[in-house]
Design an enzyme around this catalytic site. Structure first.
Site, PDB file in Angstrom:
ATOM      1  N   ASN A  69       0.836  -1.192   0.000  1.00 19.58           N
ATOM      2  CA  ASN A  69       0.000   0.000   0.000  1.00 19.58           C
ATOM      3  C   ASN A  69       0.873   1.245   0.000  1.00 19.58           C
ATOM      4  O   ASN A  69       1.964   1.264   0.585  1.00 19.58           O
ATOM      5  CB  ASN A  69      -0.952  -0.003   1.199  1.00 19.58           C
ATOM      6  N   ASN A  99      -3.261   7.898  16.673  1.00 19.30           N
ATOM      7  CA  ASN A  99      -2.022   7.703  15.920  1.00 19.30           C
ATOM      8  C   ASN A  99      -1.726   8.991  15.167  1.00 19.30           C
ATOM      9  O   ASN A  99      -2.556   9.468  14.385  1.00 19.30           O
ATOM     10  CB  ASN A  99      -2.184   6.523  14.961  1.00 19.30           C
ATOM     11  N   CYS A 130       6.149   5.443   8.715  1.00 16.89           N
ATOM     12  CA  CYS A 130       5.386   5.173   7.502  1.00 16.89           C
ATOM     13  C   CYS A 130       6.333   5.106   6.309  1.00 16.89           C
ATOM     14  O   CYS A 130       7.086   6.054   6.059  1.00 16.89           O
ATOM     15  CB  CYS A 130       4.343   6.258   7.277  1.00 16.89           C
ATOM     16  N   LYS A 164       5.926   3.660  17.124  1.00 15.77           N
ATOM     17  CA  LYS A 164       5.779   2.633  16.092  1.00 15.77           C
ATOM     18  C   LYS A 164       7.060   2.564  15.283  1.00 15.77           C
ATOM     19  O   LYS A 164       7.421   3.505  14.576  1.00 15.77           O
ATOM     20  CB  LYS A 164       4.582   2.923  15.185  1.00 15.77           C
ATOM     21  N   GLY A 216       0.853  -8.079   5.665  1.00 18.85           N
ATOM     22  CA  GLY A 216       0.191  -9.357   5.471  1.00 18.85           C
ATOM     23  C   GLY A 216       1.054 -10.536   5.878  1.00 18.85           C
ATOM     24  O   GLY A 216       2.155 -10.374   6.419  1.00 18.85           O
ATOM     25  N   GLY A 242       2.270  -7.454  12.314  1.00 18.70           N
ATOM     26  CA  GLY A 242       2.827  -7.964  11.070  1.00 18.70           C
ATOM     27  C   GLY A 242       2.300  -9.330  10.688  1.00 18.70           C
ATOM     28  O   GLY A 242       2.788 -10.344  11.189  1.00 18.70           O
TER      29      GLY A 242
END
Length: 315
Positions: A69, A99, A130, A164, A216, A242
Site C-alpha cells: 500500500n 495515531n 510510515c 511505532k 500481510g 505484522g
C-alpha cells in the site's frame, strides 16, 4: 476464565487484541462486523497536523501472501479528527489510541499537546515509520531523531506514548533503546516493509508512489524476528504487528515477547476477525490451563540472541 488483561507500563488494556492504524478507518466503517467492546483497543488511521490528499493512485497492489500500500497518510488533519471522530471513538467501550504523524519533532509535540484536550483517549501512538511518505520514515531510522520525537511528545502530554518502529533499518534494537530512553511506554513492532511492484510490459511501477509498504502474512516471520530481538534486548513492552490473522499467529507473537498485538491487513478480508480472535484467545488459554495471558509472554525456549560467529582460522 483466564485473565486477558495486559499492562504496557501506564496503559492497561482489557485484552491484548488491538486493531492497527490504517486498517480500521475511524471504526464507523466496521461497526456492522465487530463488537468494539470486545477488543483490547482501536487505533484509528493516522492523522497529521494538516489535511493530506495522500499519494496518487494506484495505491494498493496484491502480492503473494500480502499487500503493498502507498496510501500516503490520506486524512483530514488533527482538527477534524478531534471535532468529528474523537467523541464517537471514545464512546465505543474500548481503549482508543490516537495515531499521529508529522514532518518534524515540533509537529509531533504540537499534536500530542493538542490531544490533551481529548481526555477520553487512552494513549498516543507515534507514527515515525510510515514507508510511503517523505516524512516520518527517516525519524525512526535514526536513534537520535527517534529519541527527540518521543521525548518531545512525552513532555507535551500525559498520555502513555507508543513509538511505532520501522523494520527498514539495519538494527531495530538501537532504535528501540533510543525510544525507551526517551520515555516511551511501549513500542509497536513493526510497521510495513518497503517494497515495490512493477509492470514489466509497460516498464513502469504499478504504485503511483513507486514505493509502498508490504504487509500481510508474507512479513510475519520478519516481524516475529524483530519482536524477539527487541524483547531480548530492551525492557519495554512490545505490541507485535505484522501478518497476524489467526490465533496461532497471536500466540507466536506473545511467546516471542509481545505483550499485545495489532491486527492489520487481515481486517480487509475478514473484518470480523479481531473480535473472533479475542474469543479464540480465551479458549486457547483455558485449554492450556493458563490463568493469565501474561504468563505466556516471552516464554520462548532456547531463544538465544543471534550473534555472528568468528570465522574459522585458515588451516
Amino acid at each position: 476464565m483466564p485473565d486477558l488483561s495486559v499492562t504496557l507500563n501506564r496503559l492497561r488494556l482489557k485484552n491484548p487484541i488491538l486493531v492497527a492504524s490504517g486498517t480500521f478507518g475511524y471504526a464507523r466503517e466496521m461497526q456492522a462486523f465487530v463488537d468494539f467492546r470486545k477488543l483490547g483497543g482501536i487505533i484509528p488511521k493516522t492523522v497529521t497536523p494538516h489535511p493530506r490528499a495522500g499519494n496518487p493512485p494506484p495505491r494498493t497492489v496484491e502480492t503473494s501472501s500480502g499487500m503493498l500500500n502507498a496510501i500516503g497518510l490520506d486524512n483530514d488533519g488533527i482538527e477534524t479528527f478531534i471535532t468529528k471522530h474523537v467523541d464517537y471513538l471514545t464512546s465505543l467501550g474500548t481503549a482508543i489510541i490516537a495515531n499521529i504523524a508529522g514532518t518534524n519533532v515540533d509537529d509531533f509535540a504540537r499534536m500530542a499537546e493538542r490531544l490533551t484536550q481529548c481526555p477520553g483517549l487512552a494513549a498516543v501512538e507515534l507514527n515515525i515509520s510510515c514507508p510511503n511518505v517523505s516524512c516520518g520514515v527517516d525519524l525512526a531510522q535514526n536513534p537520535d531523531a527517534a529519541f527527540a520525537v518521543v521525548a518531545a511528545a512525552r513532555k507535551a502530554c500525559d498520555f502513555p506514548i507508543i513509538a511505532k518502529l520501522t523494520p527498514n533499518v539495519t538494527d531495530i534494537v538501537s532504535i528501540a533503546r533510543a525510544v525507551h530512553a526517551a520515555g516511551a511506554d511501549a513500542v509497536s513492532c513493526v510497521n510495513t516493509f518497503q517494497g515495490m511492484a512493477i509492470d514489466w510490459r509497460r516498464r513502469k511501477p504499478i504504485l503511483g508512489n513507486t514505493i509502498g509498504g508490504l504487509s500481510g502474512p508474507a512479513i510475519k516471520p520478519l516481524a516475529l524476528r524483530c519482536v524477539w530481538q527487541v524483547a531480548k534486548a530492551v525492557p519495554i513492552p512490545i505490541i507485535g504487528v505484522g501478518g497476524i490473522a489467526t490465533i496461532d499467529d497471536v500466540m507466536e507473537f506473545l511467546v516471542a515477547g509481545a505483550t499485545a498485538v495489532q491486527i492489520g491487513t487481515a481486517n480487509f478480508y475478514n473484518p470480523a476477525g479481531s473480535g473472533q480472535l479475542v474469543d479464540q484467545l480465551d479458549k486457547t488459554l483455558a485449554d492450556l490451563g493458563v490463568e493469565r495471558v501474561t504468563d505466556i509472554v516471552a516464554t520462548l525456549q532456547d531463544g538465544r540472541p543471534f550473534a555472528c560467529q568468528p570465522a574459522a582460522a585458515n588451516p
